[in-house]
Design a protein around this motif. Structure first.
Motif: not given
Length: 327
Positions: A219, A221-224, A257, A260, A279-282, A284
């Protein structure tokens, strides 16, 4: 200019540079081109084509530049003592020595890269570094000069190297004329990373760290954040950062990074816009993705997508936010 060839060699590794030097002769440069094998016998390229030679290495004189071509088997099979000895002997007769693609493995096997910076095809850069720890491998470089030794990246990068040598020998004007005649870049934008289907991020050996990197890959795009990753691994953020440095040579944030950007590469291949990818990979914003791409791949996301889009796609370009960002 004397090229060292062998059975299984890549034909383009020889033909590409030789076409550059031959073309340079049309613009006033002087190069005498010859092909030699270790024993003077003709060889067969990886295509099956027979390649005649001008003799063996021991009879070579006035070499000027020794050019060692590459071959598919060099990174994974033992390199014969005859081949490395021939490379060393040819190098001793030359003012400078160069390799194309996996020819760097022959130079390394001959000890010619010890203590030097070098490059090879991006697929084999880690293997070269592991097999020859005294070589300082630069995996993203198109070509590398260290003293009188030149190494180049995969296959067509031999053309880039040959153009650079022509420029050193005869100046920018002739080199540019050759590049224009052959319809190639005089200086290719970006490094090898743009040609890799992914950034090939390393996989850790420690189970706790593998659990973290697998979660990031699953994931992107998650909170990493470091705090979130440390909580997932049940260790402190400081200890997690130490594990990343020890095993992966990176901070957690830089690793995330990389994952992503890697995910964005796959989305670009699928035809997604730069804005959608960001947007899809987090990541922004497309501007942030562009900065990351330039730092890691050497070209912008839009330039990358245009370079590697399928030939079946229409050439029309749809603008998105990344096209509006100033270089």
């Amino acid at each position: 200019m004397t090229a060292l060839v062998f059975d299984g060699m890549k034909l383009l590794d020889l033909a590409g540079p030789f076409e550059v030097f031959a073309e340079a002769a049309r613009f006033g440069a002087r190069y005498e081109l010859e092909v030699r094998s270790s024993d003077g016998a003709a060889v067969r390229a990886s295509t099956g084509m027979r390649v005649p030679v001008d003799g063996d290495v021991d009879s070579a004189t006035d070499v000027g530049t020794a050019l060692v071509v590459g071959g598919d088997a060099l990174p994974t099979s033992p390199i014969s003592a005859e081949l490395t000895a021939a490379a060393a002997a040819l190098s001793r007769r030359a003012a400078r020595t160069a390799s194309v693609c996996t020819g760097a493995f022959v130079l390394a096997g001959a000890g010619l890269l010890d203590g030097r910076r070098a490059t090879t095809h991006w697929q084999h850069a880690r293997l070269l570094a592991a097999a020859f720890p005294r070589v300082r491998v630069e995996p993203d470089a198109i070509f590398v000069q260290d003293g009188t030794i030149f190494t180049s990246a995969g296959v067509s990068a031999g053309i880039d190297l040959a153009l650079a040598l022509v420029e050193r020998d005869h100046g920018e004007e002739i080199a540019r004329s050759v590049a224009q005649s052959l319809v190639v870049f005089l200086q290719r934008p970006g490094g090898q990373s743009q040609f890799s289907p992914s950034l090939a991020l390393p996989r850790p050996g420690t189970p706790v760290l593998r659990q973290v990197t697998d979660a990031v890959a699953a994931d992107p795009a998650g909170d990493h954040s470091v705090t979130a990753l440390a909580s997932r691994a049940h260790v402190s953020p400081r200890h997690l950062s130490r594990l990343f440095r020890q095993e992966l040579g990176s901070s957690p944030s830089k690793y995330v990074e990389g994952v992503r950007v890697d995910a964005a590469i796959r989305l670009l291949h699928a035809g997604q816009s730069v804005t959608a990818c960001a947007q899809q990979v987090g990541i922004g914003s497309p501007e942030t993705l562009r900065r990351m791409f330039l730092a890691r791949v050497g070209v912008s996301p839009r330039a990358y997508q245009q370079r590697f889009r399928t030939t079946a796609r229409d050439s029309a370009t749809v603008l998105d936010d990344e096209d509006l960002v100033e270089p």
